[in-house]
Design an enzyme around this catalytic site. Structure first.
Site, PDB file in Angstrom:
ATOM      1  N   ALA A 102       0.864  -1.182   0.000  1.00 51.55           N
ATOM      2  CA  ALA A 102       0.000   0.000   0.000  1.00 51.55           C
ATOM      3  C   ALA A 102       0.900   1.230   0.000  1.00 51.55           C
ATOM      4  O   ALA A 102       2.120   1.119   0.191  1.00 51.55           O
ATOM      5  CB  ALA A 102      -0.891   0.019   1.239  1.00 51.55           C
ATOM      6  N   LYS A 103       0.343   2.375  -0.220  1.00 50.37           N
ATOM      7  CA  LYS A 103       1.087   3.633  -0.093  1.00 50.37           C
ATOM      8  C   LYS A 103       0.077   4.746   0.112  1.00 50.37           C
ATOM      9  O   LYS A 103      -1.061   4.635  -0.349  1.00 50.37           O
ATOM     10  CB  LYS A 103       1.884   3.915  -1.378  1.00 50.37           C
ATOM     11  CG  LYS A 103       2.995   4.901  -1.206  1.00 50.37           C
ATOM     12  CD  LYS A 103       4.253   4.219  -0.706  1.00 50.37           C
ATOM     13  CE  LYS A 103       5.417   5.161  -0.574  1.00 50.37           C
ATOM     14  NZ  LYS A 103       6.651   4.442  -0.253  1.00 50.37           N
TER      15      LYS A 103
END
Ligand code: NAD
Length: 410
Positions: A102-103
């Protein structure tokens, strides 16, 4: 130049072809699980309200809770965050830690906000997203513009909703459930993997020359590690420009200088060179450790380094990568080269879950073991399949995530 997301798609597609991946599996692996865009309004110190846009891109959780940094930068946009989220999926898979990718980020110029405003911004972002975060769901970490203090605010705000939960975020201050060795982890990992690459290329460590672009968290720890290992750091640079010294830069003197002066400007340990010149030096290893997209189709032909280690995320564009392949210059890809940070983040999460603290020696030993295992597998795959190191890393990563998808089912 391709966008960050187009570059990620291209590397994925290359490896997917070698793996002969079905089009349905390609679609499953490239489609993010969830894309979140939120309004983040903040009351400024002067009483006015400023409104920012925040993102969290949750790319894949087939192998475990999603993991990835939170970036505060005025150029943050959905495309870039999504590309970086997919990189995290492949990065955690290539070093085989049980996380997905994720980011997140907020489009904000941190220099324009006071510390109190930044705290309110961070807490408001958590208010919007806390149900999607969590030790078994999605675990943020520092990235550009955020640090251990930001992570402490995130933990504190998350706990207001969910109770004591130090494993909800990593990169926390050591005094507040953080891990020993997290700060040095990425640079240390880059250093260890540079040595491993030199050994595989049968180049003597002692005589090797190194140029490092970027003298921040990653660049400084990389330089210190490689200097101690006996290589010669002949050039370093930061946003203010670079320094070249063929007999070897004194890394701790440069560090002292930057700590007191704020940048390398005025450092007398070598002659001044530009950030373009550092990329074209005749050295054994070139380590871009600052920005993405610095080695392009325009300057790749000028590179004289014998090998490149991608300490930054995406410093080599796909067009430059093709030129390096043609010129037989090995490139150790970012998803392996800079995976030391996320690996020690994983160790922090493990310690938080167990309420048990490892000492620095243990963190360092486990880090080297984990990265060396990943490196050896990537190298063996590259030799076996006769593909570049980047494709080999993606082959391993995509294979692992794909198998997890099939075994788990939908
Ligand atoms: P940092 O902010 O601590 O340091 C960045 C360095 O790059 C500074 O020395 C800065 O002066 C220099 N710089 C900025 N613009 C430049 C330019 N135009 N030319 C040359 N130098 C320039 O950042 P960091 O944490 O060291 O991260 C560096 C890179 O590594 C980023 O791409 C980041 O995404 C990546 N990365 C960092 C980590 C980590 O744990 N810190 C982990 C994985 C990847």
């Amino acid at each position: 130049m391709k966008s960050a997301f187009e570059a990620a798609e291209q590397y994925f597609a290359e490896a997917a072809s070698v793996l002969d991946l079905s089009s349905s599996m390609r679609t499953l692996l490239m489609t993010p699980e969830r894309e979140i865009k939120v309004q983040v309004p903040v009351k400024l110190d002067n009483g006015e309200i400023a409104t920012f846009v925040g993102y969290r891109m949750q790319h894949n959780s087939a192998r475990g809770p999603m993991k990835g940094g939170l970036r505060y930068h005025h150029e943050v946009n959905a495309d870039e965050v999504l590309a970086l989220a997919s990189l995290m999926t492949w990065k955690t898979a290539v070093v085989d830690i049980p996380f997905g990718g994720a980011k997140g980020g907020i489009s904000v110029n941190t220099k324009e906000l006071s510390i109190d405003e930044l705290e309110r911004l961070t807490r408001r972002f958590v208010d919007e997203l806390h149900d999607l975060f969590g030790p078994d769901k999605d675990i943020p970490a520092p990235d550009m513009g955020t640090n251990a203090q930001t992570m402490a605010w995130i933990m504190n705000q998350y706990e207001k909703f969910h109770g004591f939960s130090p494993a909800c975020v990593t990169g926390k201050p050591v005094e507040l459930y953080g891990a020993e060795g997290r700060e040095e982890a990425t640079g240390r990992g880059v250093g260890a993997l540079t040595l491993a690459t030199l050994r595989r290329c049968r180049r003597p460590i002692e005589a090797s020359t190194i140029a490092i672009q970027g003298f921040g968290n990653v660049g400084t720890f990389t330089a210190a590690y490689l200097e101690k290992a006996g290589t010669r750091i002949v050039a370093i640079s930061d946003v203010s420009g670079g320094v070249l010294n063929r007999s070897g830069i004194d890394v701790s003197a440069a560090l002292d200088w930057v700590r007191s002066a704020g940048s390398l400007t005025g450092f007398s340990g070598g002659e001044r060179i530009s950030n373009d010149e550092i990329l074209a030096l005749d050295v054994d290893v070139l380590i871009p450790a600052a920005l993405g997209g610095v080695l392009t189709h325009e300057n790749a032909k000028d590179v004289r380094a014998k090998m490149i280690v991608e300490a930054a995320n995406g410093p080599v564009t796909p067009e430059a990568d093709a030129i390096f392949r043609q010129r037989e210059i090995p490139v150790l890809p970012d998803i392996l080269a800079n995976a030391g940070g996320v690996t020690v983040s994983y160790f922090e999460w493990v310690q938080n879950q167990q309420y048990f603290r490892w000492d620095l020696r243990r963190v360092r030993e486990e880090l080297e073991k984990s990265l060396t295992r990943g490196f050896d597998r990537v190298w063996a795959t590259a030799e076996e399949k006769k593909v570049p190191l980047r494709t080999a890393a993606y082959l391993l990563a995509i294979g692992r995530v794909g198998r997890a998808e099939i075994l788990g089912g939908i």
